[in-house]
Structures are given as C-alpha cells and as structure tokens.
Design an enzyme around this catalytic site. Sequence first.
Site, PDB file in Angstrom:
ATOM      1  N   ASP A 103     -11.404 -17.366  -6.051  1.00  0.00           N
ATOM      2  CA  ASP A 103     -10.206 -16.648  -6.446  1.00  0.00           C
ATOM      3  C   ASP A 103     -10.530 -15.156  -6.277  1.00  0.00           C
ATOM      4  O   ASP A 103     -11.701 -14.778  -6.157  1.00  0.00           O
ATOM      5  CB  ASP A 103      -9.893 -16.991  -7.910  1.00  0.00           C
ATOM      6  CG  ASP A 103      -8.737 -16.190  -8.448  1.00  0.00           C
ATOM      7  OD1 ASP A 103      -7.698 -16.134  -7.772  1.00  0.00           O
ATOM      8  OD2 ASP A 103      -8.871 -15.593  -9.535  1.00  0.00           O
ATOM      9  N   ASP A 122      -8.429 -12.000  -7.858  1.00  0.00           N
ATOM     10  CA  ASP A 122      -8.187 -11.166  -9.033  1.00  0.00           C
ATOM     11  C   ASP A 122      -8.925 -11.729 -10.245  1.00  0.00           C
ATOM     12  O   ASP A 122      -8.672 -12.858 -10.662  1.00  0.00           O
ATOM     13  CB  ASP A 122      -6.682 -11.117  -9.353  1.00  0.00           C
ATOM     14  CG  ASP A 122      -5.863 -10.470  -8.238  1.00  0.00           C
ATOM     15  OD1 ASP A 122      -6.361  -9.529  -7.618  1.00  0.00           O
ATOM     16  OD2 ASP A 122      -4.728 -10.918  -8.001  1.00  0.00           O
ATOM     17  N   GLY A 179      -3.495 -15.466 -12.503  1.00  0.00           N
ATOM     18  CA  GLY A 179      -3.379 -16.560 -11.533  1.00  0.00           C
ATOM     19  C   GLY A 179      -1.956 -17.014 -11.268  1.00  0.00           C
ATOM     20  O   GLY A 179      -1.729 -17.877 -10.426  1.00  0.00           O
ATOM     21  N   ARG A 210       3.817 -13.866  -8.457  1.00  0.00           N
ATOM     22  CA  ARG A 210       4.630 -12.700  -8.835  1.00  0.00           C
ATOM     23  C   ARG A 210       5.968 -13.131  -9.436  1.00  0.00           C
ATOM     24  O   ARG A 210       6.385 -12.633 -10.482  1.00  0.00           O
ATOM     25  CB  ARG A 210       4.874 -11.835  -7.594  1.00  0.00           C
ATOM     26  CG  ARG A 210       5.395 -10.447  -7.927  1.00  0.00           C
ATOM     27  CD  ARG A 210       5.653  -9.659  -6.657  1.00  0.00           C
ATOM     28  NE  ARG A 210       4.509  -9.672  -5.753  1.00  0.00           N
ATOM     29  CZ  ARG A 210       4.538  -9.297  -4.474  1.00  0.00           C
ATOM     30  NH1 ARG A 210       5.672  -8.848  -3.965  1.00  0.00           N
ATOM     31  NH2 ARG A 210       3.466  -9.361  -3.713  1.00  0.00           N
ATOM     32  N   SER A 260      -2.221 -14.118  -4.495  1.00  0.00           N
ATOM     33  CA  SER A 260      -1.664 -12.783  -4.226  1.00  0.00           C
ATOM     34  C   SER A 260      -1.253 -12.579  -2.776  1.00  0.00           C
ATOM     35  O   SER A 260      -1.986 -12.901  -1.847  1.00  0.00           O
ATOM     36  CB  SER A 260      -2.687 -11.718  -4.597  1.00  0.00           C
ATOM     37  OG  SER A 260      -2.210 -10.441  -4.224  1.00  0.00           O
ATOM     38  N   ASN A 310      -1.022  -9.685  -1.706  1.00  0.00           N
ATOM     39  CA  ASN A 310      -1.759  -8.463  -1.369  1.00  0.00           C
ATOM     40  C   ASN A 310      -3.244  -8.730  -1.117  1.00  0.00           C
ATOM     41  O   ASN A 310      -4.033  -7.787  -0.983  1.00  0.00           O
ATOM     42  CB  ASN A 310      -1.635  -7.453  -2.516  1.00  0.00           C
ATOM     43  CG  ASN A 310      -0.206  -6.963  -2.693  1.00  0.00           C
ATOM     44  OD1 ASN A 310       0.333  -6.304  -1.814  1.00  0.00           O
ATOM     45  ND2 ASN A 310       0.421  -7.295  -3.814  1.00  0.00           N
ATOM     46  N   ASP A 370     -10.920 -17.559 -12.574  1.00  0.00           N
ATOM     47  CA  ASP A 370     -10.856 -16.992 -13.933  1.00  0.00           C
ATOM     48  C   ASP A 370      -9.586 -17.404 -14.674  1.00  0.00           C
ATOM     49  O   ASP A 370      -9.367 -16.954 -15.794  1.00  0.00           O
ATOM     50  CB  ASP A 370     -10.907 -15.453 -13.880  1.00  0.00           C
ATOM     51  CG  ASP A 370      -9.621 -14.853 -13.363  1.00  0.00           C
ATOM     52  OD1 ASP A 370      -9.046 -15.426 -12.408  1.00  0.00           O
ATOM     53  OD2 ASP A 370      -9.176 -13.838 -13.918  1.00  0.00           O
TER      54      ASP A 370
HETATM   55  C1  BG6 Z   1      -2.921 -13.517  -8.746  1.00  0.00           C
HETATM   56  C2  BG6 Z   1      -2.973 -12.667  -9.999  1.00  0.00           C
HETATM   57  O1  BG6 Z   1      -4.128 -13.444  -8.079  1.00  0.00           O
HETATM   58  O2  BG6 Z   1      -1.918 -13.037  -7.863  1.00  0.00           O
HETATM   59  C3  BG6 Z   1      -1.598 -12.617 -10.661  1.00  0.00           C
HETATM   60  O3  BG6 Z   1      -3.923 -13.206 -10.899  1.00  0.00           O
HETATM   61  C4  BG6 Z   1      -0.561 -12.147  -9.637  1.00  0.00           C
HETATM   62  O4  BG6 Z   1      -1.648 -11.737 -11.762  1.00  0.00           O
HETATM   63  C5  BG6 Z   1      -0.599 -13.049  -8.413  1.00  0.00           C
HETATM   64  O5  BG6 Z   1       0.745 -12.190 -10.217  1.00  0.00           O
HETATM   65  C6  BG6 Z   1       0.389 -12.598  -7.332  1.00  0.00           C
HETATM   66  O6  BG6 Z   1      -0.020 -11.353  -6.840  1.00  0.00           O
HETATM   67  P1  BG6 Z   1       0.845 -10.430  -5.900  1.00  0.00           P
HETATM   68  O7  BG6 Z   1      -0.136  -9.399  -5.402  1.00  0.00           O
HETATM   69  O8  BG6 Z   1       1.372 -11.287  -4.783  1.00  0.00           O
HETATM   70  O9  BG6 Z   1       1.960  -9.864  -6.709  1.00  0.00           O
HETATM   71 MG    MG Z   2      -7.737 -14.716 -10.936  1.00  0.00          MG
END
Ligand code: BG6
Ligand code: MG
Length: 220
Positions: free
Chosen positions: A10, A12, A47, A50, A115, A117, A169
């Site tokens: 993972d 974040d 985890g 969004r 994510s 991102n 996590d």
């Molecule tokens: C996860 C994070 O990795 O990604 C979450 O733990 C987050 O908090 C999710 O909401 C989505 O991320 P993003 O960057 O697409 O908004």
């Molecule tokens: Mg995480």
Amino acid sequence: MSDISAFIFDLDGVITDTAEYHYQAWKRLADEEGLPFTRADNEALRGVSRRESLLRLLKGKVLPEAQLEAYMARKNAYYRAFLAQLTPADLLEGVAEFLAQARARGIKLGLGSASKNAREVLNNLGIADQFDAIGDGYSVSRTKPAPDLFVWVAGRLNVPPAQCVVFEDAEAGIAAARECGMYAVGIGDPTRVGAADLIVPSVAHLQLDDLLSRLALRTH
Ligand code: BG6
Ligand code: MG
C-alpha cells in the site's frame, strides 16, 4: 524455502505518510462548507477511496452528483498542492532499504494503492522505478476491501495471489488481502490492522530474513 515471490505495498501510511495531507485537504473543504470533521473521523478514511471518503464525511447528507464531483475536485486540488512539496526525504524510515533488500532477493515488487495520485507520489518520492507493477485508483472499479486491486497487481506480476505478501496500514486493505489469500502484514495501529497475519509498528521494524523464515514455516 518460502514460496513467496512478490510483495505488494500500500502507499499512503506504509511508504509515506500522506494521511496527514489527506486530512488537511478534507479538513479545509469541511471547514469551508461548515461540515464537522475531526482527526478521529479521518482515521476511519485510511485506505478508503476519494468518493467513499466524501460520502462518509457528509454523514448521510444527500447532495446532487455535480456537487459531489465539485467537492472531490476541490479536495484533490488542496491535496495535490501538498504533493508538490513531496521529496525522497518523505519516504518513511526503512522503506528504501526494505525495497532494495527484497529486490536483491529476486522478490517482485508491486504497488496496490486506492489513490489516483499514486504515480505522482511515487515519482516525487523517487521510487517509481522500483516497482514491477503499479495498481492505483484507476486500475479496478471495486475498491478495498474488495480484493480486486491486489488480484490485479498479482496478475500484472505474473504471481499467484497465494505467493504474495501485502503490506497495509488500513483495515480495508488487510481485509482485501485476506480475501484473496495473500499473507497480510499490518503496519501500525493494531486497532486498525488487528486482522493481519503479522503486525509491526512500521516498515522499519521489518527484518526481511525473519519475515521469509516465518513465511516458510507457515502452513497453508
Ligand atoms: C488511499 C488513502 O491510499 O487513497 C485514502 O489512504 C484516499 O485516504 C485514497 O482517500 C484515494 O486517494 P486519492 O489520491 O485518489 O484521492
Ligand atoms: Mg494506506
């Protein structure tokens, strides 16, 4: 000998601590919109995608789709402003060494992050080239706790799920790993990752040899 051939990480909260940035970005949106949102609320969003995060933040308040989209875009703009400051110094302790040791042993490395991102985060951390496969918020439709993302990454790595170890996590991520028969290493607070096969406070506490010995002794 352990039959483990791949590690799936993972992002974040395992590789870097972007959870704080997610919190700051959601908090700014919530404050601007007069929505109550605390750090404790944010812990439950680890985890979580969004969209699902926004729905939880709204606590049942129903809004038109266009409004949801606008809120998500705003939160993401706030979040991305933080990402611009991210550098290799933001890698969590022990991560660079652990990735290098695993690669040196011939273990394939994958990323399994919810994510959208994720690629930018890996680029800014300077470790994108360490991964043989990158699964992110665009890879599958069903997000964690569905096992789809980890199965997708395992497929890309050409490794059966049972030969993968996941490092996570978040409660949703541990559930996703277990659902597809992957060995789950929980990173951090046991109240979140208590369902993992093994729990450590951080990646810095992992010893590759110990982990591989433990995996070799495991009975399926
Ligand atoms: C996860 C994070 O990795 O990604 C979450 O733990 C987050 O908090 C999710 O909401 C989505 O991320 P993003 O960057 O697409 O908004
Ligand atoms: Mg995480």
